[in-house]
Design an enzyme around this catalytic site. Structure first.
Site, PDB file in Angstrom:
ATOM      1  N   GLU A   1      -8.909   0.081  -0.816  1.00  0.00           N
ATOM      2  CA  GLU A   1      -9.587   0.804  -1.556  1.00  0.00           C
ATOM      3  C   GLU A   1     -11.211   1.558  -0.901  1.00  0.00           C
ATOM      4  O   GLU A   1     -11.368   1.121   0.163  1.00  0.00           O
ATOM      5  CB  GLU A   1     -10.448  -0.431  -2.654  1.00  0.00           C
ATOM      6  CG  GLU A   1      -9.676  -1.078  -3.215  1.00  0.00           C
ATOM      7  CD  GLU A   1      -9.884  -2.016  -4.217  1.00  0.00           C
ATOM      8  OE1 GLU A   1      -8.632  -2.086  -5.066  1.00  0.00           O
ATOM      9  OE2 GLU A   1     -11.188  -2.398  -3.963  1.00  0.00           O
TER      10      GLU A   1
ATOM     11  N   ASP B   1      -2.436  13.311  10.666  1.00  0.00           N
ATOM     12  CA  ASP B   1      -2.017  12.905   9.135  1.00  0.00           C
ATOM     13  C   ASP B   1      -2.874  13.300   7.867  1.00  0.00           C
ATOM     14  O   ASP B   1      -3.469  13.376   7.537  1.00  0.00           O
ATOM     15  CB  ASP B   1      -2.297  11.639   9.085  1.00  0.00           C
ATOM     16  CG  ASP B   1      -1.753  11.146   7.034  1.00  0.00           C
ATOM     17  OD1 ASP B   1      -0.380  12.158   6.929  1.00  0.00           O
ATOM     18  OD2 ASP B   1      -2.385   9.916   6.506  1.00  0.00           O
TER      19      ASP B   1
END
Length: 493
Positions: free
Chosen positions: A208, A323
């Site tokens: 998170e 990424d």
């Protein structure tokens, strides 16, 4: 018969009678001896007893033998239960006995009184137990706080909070010191342990992201679960690479592990950018031509710095991201970008000619993978291969930005690359079929030809998407081309 002889005979008869009586023994009443006219004889004593049986008095009378008398058992009474008497003359137990009258019964408790008698002690015991538990917990908390205070107080004295420094001051100090990586580890721990989390702003495969506050300043806290320790450690390691700090790379502040008593949380603290990711920004906003160029230039600048090797004692290794996508790029207040999420990054040691690849099974995002990664032809022993794969991904991000650029009032809705060719969560096979086998790329709308900036951006995209990685542009070349475009569009990145 002479008188003398008559007296002697009388005495003899008396002695015989006495001997006969002595031989016969003591005679007593025996209620169980109906065959002998309820009489018994004994050398011991006569016995009379009254006993309470089933609420009624039961009388017993009999003889007690000499051994039983010596045992001192039969002649003892029990209060309110039995009354026993022993006597030593004939038929002395022929008496009437009654148990002593018991004291009047205590008044019986009614339902209310009984409830009170039971409830009050239980409540008092419960309150006492709760107070005991509370006292123990309070003592434990006090001990923990004291222990934590003793551990962390030197850090607070060392640091910062009392010095009144802001995060910018701390980051500047770290940069000016020559490391260019991040605050010292002691400072990082102090910052991380004085952050107050405000609200969750995002979730991902790692964990998170929270909006937090530190000394009145906003920070972002990326919380990894303990099972993702490898990702957390790798990202923290990359962010603390010497000379990595750059205005277009997310500003690293601290890394720390926090034990909340149940499990361990791994924190990565960075600068907070309230506009969120580029993905969120493009979904919400339309951009102008100048805005498009600013966003594109800032991405190219950050990637060029990441790819670049800085030689020297305080040098920086070349780093490839692995990424790149719109969700891993953040938008700052000034509408420029900062590259984030370096958990899969690789470093190149030019002296040893080695590539530091993270021991992490996770790979990049399939939608943004270069053709050589999809068909497994990428040479992972050459560092340039990773940089070229980044460039392919950047070309897709530029396509996302350009679609949201308004030209003559026309603007495309936001879409992900290959949205019209693959499903929302494509597999490697589906992407390979489109990108490698069919050699398809995202469509460049015809209306882009009417705007020079979009024409240039379209050309950059095509040169980033070459199937041959060696033919693609470098990050530095992309940066220089867009810098020239920025001058023409009068934008300041």
């Amino acid at each position: 018969m002479t008188p003398a002889r008559r007296s002697a005979l009388s005495l003899a008869l008396l002695l015989v009678a006495l001997a006969s009586d002595l031989a016969a023994g003591l005679k007593c009443v025996c209620l169980l001896c109906d065959s002998s006219n309820f009489t018994c004889q004994t050398e011991g004593a006569c016995w009379a007893s009254v006993m309470l049986t089933n609420g009624k008095e039961q009388v017993s009378k009999s003889c007690v033998s000499l051994p039983e008398l010596n045992a001192q058992v039969f002649c003892h009474s029990s209060n309110n239960v039995t009354k026993t008497e022993c006597c030593f003359t004939d038929f002395c137990n022929n008496i009437t006995q009654h148990l002593p009258t018991a004291s009047p019964d205590a008044p019986r408790l009614g339902p209310t009184e009984l409830t009170v008698v039971i409830t009050v002690p239980v409540c008092l015991l419960s309150i006492a137990a709760m107070l005991t538990i509370w006292a123990c917990q309070d003592r434990q908390c006090t001990y923990r706080k004291t222990k934590r205070h003793n551990v962390e107080e030197p850090l607070a004295e060392y640091s910062l909070v009392n010095a009144g420094k802001t995060l910018k001051d701390l980051i500047y100090d770290a940069t000016a010191s020559g490391s260019g990586s991040g605050p010292p580890l002691l400072v990082q721990r102090t910052i991380a342990r004085t952050i107050v989390l405000q609200e969750i702003v995002g979730k991902g495969r790692f964990g998170e992201v929270w909006h937090g506050r530190w000394c009145g300043e906003d920070v972002a806290v990326k919380i990894f679960s303990s099972r993702d320790e490898r990702s957390w450690f790798r990202e923290a390691e990359i962010y603390q690479t010497v000379m990595l700090r750059h205005e277009n790379i997310l500003g690293f502040i601290a890394a720390d592990n926090k034990d909340n008593g149940t499990w361990t949380q791994l924190w990565l603290v960075s600068e907070y950018h309230e506009q969120g990711s580029l993905y969120d920004y493009l979904n919400r906003n339309i951009v102008t031509v100048a805005g498009m160029v600013k966003l594109a230039l800032s991405i190219a600048s950050g990637l060029a710095h990441l790819h670049m090797e800085i030689v020297g004692t305080q040098g920086k290794p070349a780093i490839a991201h692995r990424d790149i996508k719109s969700k891993n790029i953040l938008v700052k207040k000034c509408d420029t970008c900062a590259i984030a999420d370096l958990g899969l990054a690789v470093k190149h040691d030019s002296i040893m000619n080695t590539i530091d690849i993270p021991q992490n099974p996770k790979v990049g995002t399939k939608r943004y993978m270069a053709p050589e990664m999809l068909d497994d032809t990428m040479n992972v022993n050459i560092f340039e291969s990773f940089k070229r794969a980044d460039i392919y991904s950047v070309g897709l991000v530029y396509w996302e930005i350009a679609r949201r650029c308004s030209v003559g009032g026309l603007v495309e809705e936001y879409q992900l690359p290959y949205y019209d060719m693959v499903p929302s969560d494509p597999s490697i096979e589906e992407m390979r079929k489109v990108v490698c086998d069919q050699k398809l790329r995202p469509n460049l709308p015809n209306q882009w030809q009417s705007c020079e900036a979009l024409r240039v951006m379209g050309r950059i995209m095509r040169e980033c998407w070459y199937a041959n990685g060696a033919a693609r542009l470098t990050a530095l070349r992309v940066k220089k081309t867009i810098s020239q475009l920025c001058v023409k569009e009068d934008c300041k990145a």
